[in-house]
Design a protein around this motif. Structure first.
Motif, PDB file in Angstrom:
ATOM      1  N   GLY A  53       0.753  -1.245   0.000  1.00  0.00           N
ATOM      2  CA  GLY A  53       0.000   0.000   0.000  1.00  0.00           C
ATOM      3  C   GLY A  53       0.782   1.292   0.000  1.00  0.00           C
ATOM      4  N   VAL A  54       2.068   1.242  -0.314  1.00  0.00           N
ATOM      5  CA  VAL A  54       2.862   2.470  -0.220  1.00  0.00           C
ATOM      6  C   VAL A  54       2.383   3.528  -1.211  1.00  0.00           C
ATOM      7  CG1 VAL A  54       4.682   1.547  -1.749  1.00  0.00           C
ATOM      8  CG2 VAL A  54       5.202   3.402  -0.140  1.00  0.00           C
ATOM      9  N   LEU A  55       2.065   3.150  -2.447  1.00  0.00           N
ATOM     10  CA  LEU A  55       1.578   4.111  -3.433  1.00  0.00           C
ATOM     11  C   LEU A  55       0.138   4.519  -3.131  1.00  0.00           C
ATOM     12  CD1 LEU A  55       1.722   5.749  -6.031  1.00  0.00           C
ATOM     13  CD2 LEU A  55       1.344   3.638  -7.323  1.00  0.00           C
ATOM     14  N   ALA A  56      -0.697   3.570  -2.745  1.00  0.00           N
ATOM     15  CA  ALA A  56      -2.084   3.893  -2.408  1.00  0.00           C
ATOM     16  C   ALA A  56      -2.154   4.901  -1.271  1.00  0.00           C
ATOM     17  CB  ALA A  56      -2.841   2.624  -2.031  1.00  0.00           C
ATOM     18  N   CYS A  57      -1.287   4.751  -0.281  1.00  0.00           N
ATOM     19  CA  CYS A  57      -1.268   5.695   0.841  1.00  0.00           C
ATOM     20  C   CYS A  57      -0.836   7.082   0.382  1.00  0.00           C
ATOM     21  CB  CYS A  57      -0.358   5.181   1.949  1.00  0.00           C
ATOM     22  SG  CYS A  57      -1.033   3.760   2.858  1.00  0.00           S
ATOM     23  N   ALA A  58       0.148   7.150  -0.524  1.00  0.00           N
ATOM     24  CA  ALA A  58       0.559   8.449  -1.062  1.00  0.00           C
ATOM     25  C   ALA A  58      -0.584   9.093  -1.833  1.00  0.00           C
ATOM     26  CB  ALA A  58       1.788   8.282  -1.958  1.00  0.00           C
ATOM     27  N   ALA A  59      -1.336   8.291  -2.582  1.00  0.00           N
ATOM     28  CA  ALA A  59      -2.485   8.817  -3.316  1.00  0.00           C
ATOM     29  C   ALA A  59      -3.566   9.297  -2.356  1.00  0.00           C
ATOM     30  CB  ALA A  59      -3.038   7.743  -4.254  1.00  0.00           C
ATOM     31  N   ALA A  60      -3.791   8.552  -1.269  1.00  0.00           N
ATOM     32  CA  ALA A  60      -4.810   8.942  -0.296  1.00  0.00           C
ATOM     33  C   ALA A  60      -4.470  10.279   0.363  1.00  0.00           C
ATOM     34  CB  ALA A  60      -4.964   7.847   0.763  1.00  0.00           C
ATOM     35  N   GLU A  61      -3.185  10.486   0.651  1.00  0.00           N
ATOM     36  CA  GLU A  61      -2.782  11.778   1.202  1.00  0.00           C
ATOM     37  C   GLU A  61      -3.096  12.905   0.236  1.00  0.00           C
ATOM     38  OE1 GLU A  61       1.255  11.869   2.428  1.00  0.00           O
ATOM     39  OE2 GLU A  61       1.063  10.158   3.811  1.00  0.00           O
ATOM     40  N   ARG A  62      -2.928  12.630  -1.051  1.00  0.00           N
ATOM     41  CA  ARG A  62      -3.139  13.665  -2.061  1.00  0.00           C
ATOM     42  C   ARG A  62      -4.620  13.954  -2.289  1.00  0.00           C
ATOM     43  NH1 ARG A  62      -1.859  18.358  -3.725  1.00  0.00           N
ATOM     44  NH2 ARG A  62      -2.024  18.706  -5.978  1.00  0.00           N
ATOM     45  N   VAL A  63      -5.461  12.923  -2.373  1.00  0.00           N
ATOM     46  CA  VAL A  63      -6.869  13.165  -2.676  1.00  0.00           C
ATOM     47  C   VAL A  63      -7.620  13.732  -1.476  1.00  0.00           C
ATOM     48  CG1 VAL A  63      -6.906  11.389  -4.454  1.00  0.00           C
ATOM     49  CG2 VAL A  63      -7.662  10.811  -2.132  1.00  0.00           C
ATOM     50  N   GLY A  64      -7.124  13.471  -0.260  1.00  0.00           N
ATOM     51  CA  GLY A  64      -7.738  14.025   0.929  1.00  0.00           C
ATOM     52  C   GLY A  64      -9.074  13.388   1.262  1.00  0.00           C
ATOM     53  N   PRO A  65      -9.762  13.922   2.255  1.00  0.00           N
ATOM     54  CA  PRO A  65     -11.030  13.330   2.702  1.00  0.00           C
ATOM     55  C   PRO A  65     -12.149  13.401   1.673  1.00  0.00           C
ATOM     56  CG  PRO A  65     -10.623  15.433   3.801  1.00  0.00           C
ATOM     57  CD  PRO A  65      -9.365  15.081   3.075  1.00  0.00           C
ATOM     58  N   GLY A  66     -12.017  14.284   0.698  1.00  0.00           N
ATOM     59  CA  GLY A  66     -13.044  14.385  -0.337  1.00  0.00           C
ATOM     60  C   GLY A  66     -12.860  13.406  -1.467  1.00  0.00           C
ATOM     61  N   GLY A  67     -11.760  12.677  -1.478  1.00  0.00           N
ATOM     62  CA  GLY A  67     -11.499  11.693  -2.521  1.00  0.00           C
ATOM     63  C   GLY A  67     -11.518  10.287  -1.970  1.00  0.00           C
ATOM     64  N   SER A  68     -11.159   9.326  -2.806  1.00  0.00           N
ATOM     65  CA  SER A  68     -11.124   7.931  -2.366  1.00  0.00           C
ATOM     66  C   SER A  68     -10.062   7.175  -3.153  1.00  0.00           C
ATOM     67  CB  SER A  68     -12.483   7.263  -2.548  1.00  0.00           C
ATOM     68  OG  SER A  68     -12.851   7.228  -3.915  1.00  0.00           O
ATOM     69  N   VAL A  69      -9.527   6.137  -2.524  1.00  0.00           N
ATOM     70  CA  VAL A  69      -8.485   5.322  -3.147  1.00  0.00           C
ATOM     71  C   VAL A  69      -8.829   3.861  -2.962  1.00  0.00           C
ATOM     72  CG1 VAL A  69      -6.038   4.678  -3.111  1.00  0.00           C
ATOM     73  CG2 VAL A  69      -6.704   7.071  -2.752  1.00  0.00           C
ATOM     74  N   VAL A  70      -8.633   3.081  -4.030  1.00  0.00           N
ATOM     75  CA  VAL A  70      -8.782   1.631  -3.993  1.00  0.00           C
ATOM     76  C   VAL A  70      -7.427   1.014  -4.319  1.00  0.00           C
ATOM     77  CG1 VAL A  70      -9.933  -0.377  -5.001  1.00  0.00           C
ATOM     78  CG2 VAL A  70     -11.186   1.776  -4.744  1.00  0.00           C
ATOM     79  N   GLY A  71      -7.002   0.059  -3.501  1.00  0.00           N
ATOM     80  CA  GLY A  71      -5.784  -0.692  -3.770  1.00  0.00           C
ATOM     81  C   GLY A  71      -6.131  -2.118  -4.131  1.00  0.00           C
ATOM     82  N   LEU A  72      -5.598  -2.598  -5.258  1.00  0.00           N
ATOM     83  CA  LEU A  72      -5.904  -3.947  -5.745  1.00  0.00           C
ATOM     84  C   LEU A  72      -4.633  -4.766  -5.851  1.00  0.00           C
ATOM     85  CD1 LEU A  72      -8.270  -5.236  -8.390  1.00  0.00           C
ATOM     86  CD2 LEU A  72      -5.825  -5.506  -8.886  1.00  0.00           C
ATOM     87  N   ASP A  73      -4.691  -6.027  -5.373  1.00  0.00           N
ATOM     88  CA  ASP A  73      -3.536  -6.924  -5.463  1.00  0.00           C
ATOM     89  C   ASP A  73      -4.040  -8.368  -5.414  1.00  0.00           C
ATOM     90  OD1 ASP A  73      -0.330  -6.350  -5.074  1.00  0.00           O
ATOM     91  OD2 ASP A  73      -0.891  -8.362  -4.419  1.00  0.00           O
ATOM     92  N   PRO A  74      -3.362  -9.299  -6.110  1.00  0.00           N
ATOM     93  CA  PRO A  74      -3.792 -10.700  -6.072  1.00  0.00           C
ATOM     94  C   PRO A  74      -3.224 -11.474  -4.892  1.00  0.00           C
ATOM     95  CG  PRO A  74      -1.990 -10.469  -7.613  1.00  0.00           C
ATOM     96  CD  PRO A  74      -2.290  -9.084  -7.101  1.00  0.00           C
ATOM     97  N   ASN A  75      -2.346 -10.852  -4.106  1.00  0.00           N
ATOM     98  CA  ASN A  75      -1.640 -11.554  -3.042  1.00  0.00           C
ATOM     99  C   ASN A  75      -2.296 -11.258  -1.692  1.00  0.00           C
ATOM    100  OD1 ASN A  75       0.314 -12.057  -0.899  1.00  0.00           O
ATOM    101  ND2 ASN A  75       1.803 -12.419  -2.527  1.00  0.00           N
ATOM    102  N   PRO A  76      -2.914 -12.254  -1.051  1.00  0.00           N
ATOM    103  CA  PRO A  76      -3.607 -11.990   0.218  1.00  0.00           C
ATOM    104  C   PRO A  76      -2.681 -11.547   1.335  1.00  0.00           C
ATOM    105  CG  PRO A  76      -3.564 -14.354  -0.269  1.00  0.00           C
ATOM    106  CD  PRO A  76      -3.083 -13.652  -1.497  1.00  0.00           C
ATOM    107  N   GLN A  77      -1.427 -11.999   1.324  1.00  0.00           N
ATOM    108  CA  GLN A  77      -0.484 -11.559   2.352  1.00  0.00           C
ATOM    109  C   GLN A  77      -0.190 -10.072   2.210  1.00  0.00           C
ATOM    110  OE1 GLN A  77       3.010 -14.061   2.128  1.00  0.00           O
ATOM    111  NE2 GLN A  77       2.068 -15.677   3.347  1.00  0.00           N
ATOM    112  N   MET A  78      -0.012  -9.615   0.987  1.00  0.00           N
ATOM    113  CA  MET A  78       0.211  -8.196   0.759  1.00  0.00           C
ATOM    114  C   MET A  78      -0.989  -7.380   1.244  1.00  0.00           C
ATOM    115  SD  MET A  78       3.133  -7.299  -0.610  1.00  0.00           S
ATOM    116  CE  MET A  78       4.442  -7.678  -1.762  1.00  0.00           C
ATOM    117  N   LEU A  79      -2.191  -7.833   0.903  1.00  0.00           N
ATOM    118  CA  LEU A  79      -3.390  -7.106   1.297  1.00  0.00           C
ATOM    119  C   LEU A  79      -3.558  -7.103   2.818  1.00  0.00           C
ATOM    120  CD1 LEU A  79      -5.916  -8.235  -1.457  1.00  0.00           C
ATOM    121  CD2 LEU A  79      -4.797  -6.008  -1.242  1.00  0.00           C
TER     122      LEU A  79
END
Length: 276
Positions: A53-79
């Motif tokens: 989630g390192v990139l998703a978290c950076a995106a979430a900081e940028r979009v702020g509370p008015g935006g939203s971020v979805v992170g997708l991955d096929p690896n359950p350990q990563m998720l």
């Protein structure tokens, strides 16, 4: 965790990634990929192959509370690690080649250091384009060619000399898409219009040669499971002279690792190009 001092990191591959690879390599790229995608507050963003989630978290900081971020991955350990990292992001199990989202769902789609491992990169790019809104932006980062990353190139040579091509090629796997023309070819196949590829320099930083080699040995996507304890000790000894030129004044190992970032817009024309 003190696994690097023991020569083996006793953790899941996802925990190894988050604890060692993220600070050493990947955290620096989140804000840079977000900037390349032109993400602004209030937008809806998808991070494909989000890992921990390192990139998703950076995106979430940028979009702020008015935006939203979805992170997708096929690896359950990563998720699982990603969910511990942030509860504000929606984490979804899925593959890049078959995104479980409707057409025109996102203002931006981003991905960093995942496309090298996709089964079908052009299919993944087509899917990313499909879920983008008209005018939406795409930014995908991959490692540049191994020869442009001198510390890793030196380690690959050591692996080749000690253990042969199979082990060395496993280590080289993350660098296989470090080719501008190949990336633009994928864009052509996926009908990604006006794709551009830009090279950006980053730094690899580990506290020691032993820490770097130990972490690479534990990486499930490269050397994980390929070296026994005796082989690992041989690698540790051989890596010392090979990597010594990259030790800085503080005793840490540091070297350049360039990255190629593909950018495009869904609303663009069909011309592709290379930017130095």
């Amino acid at each position: 965790m003190s696994g690097n001092d023991k020569g083996r990191v006793e953790a899941s591959p996802a925990e190894v990634y988050e604890e060692f690879f993220v600070p050493a390599l990947f955290r620096q790229w989140g804000p840079r990929v977000v900037a390349e995608a032109g993400i602004v507050p209030g937008e809806r963003v998808l991070d494909v192959a989000c890992g921990t989630g390192v990139l998703a978290c950076a995106a979430a900081e940028r979009v702020g509370p008015g935006g939203s971020v979805v992170g997708l991955d096929p690896n359950p350990q990563m998720l699982a690690v990603a969910r511990r990292t942030s509860g504000a992001i929606e984490w979804v199990d899925g593959r890049a080649e078959s995104l479980p989202f409707a057409d025109d769902s996102f203002d931006a789609v981003v991905s960093q250091f995942g496309m090298m491992f996709f089964d079908d990169p052009p299919a993944a790019l087509r899917e990313m384009l499909r879920v983008l809104k008209p005018g939406g932006r795409l930014a995908v980062a991959v490692c540049d060619a191994l020869e442009h990353s001198p510390g890793y190139a030196a380690l690959a040579e050591v692996l080749q000399r000690l253990f042969g091509e199979k082990v060395a090629n496993a280590f080289r796997a993350p660098f296989v898409l470090g080719d501008v023309e190949r990336l633009l070819g994928f864009c052509d196949q996926a009908a990604v219009a006006e794709a551009r590829v830009m090279r950006h320099d980053g730094l690899v930083r580990f506290p020691s040669i032993k820490a770097l080699v130990s972490t690479e040995r534990a990486c499930a996507w490269t050397l994980g499971g390929l070296l026994d304890d005796a082989q690992f000790q041989r690698l540790q000894e051989a890596a010392k002279p090979a990597l010594r030129p990259f030790i800085n004044a503080e005793g840490r190992i540091e070297f350049v690792m360039p990255v190629l970032i593909v950018t495009a817009s869904k609303a663009s024309s069909t011309e592709c190009g290379w930017v130095a």
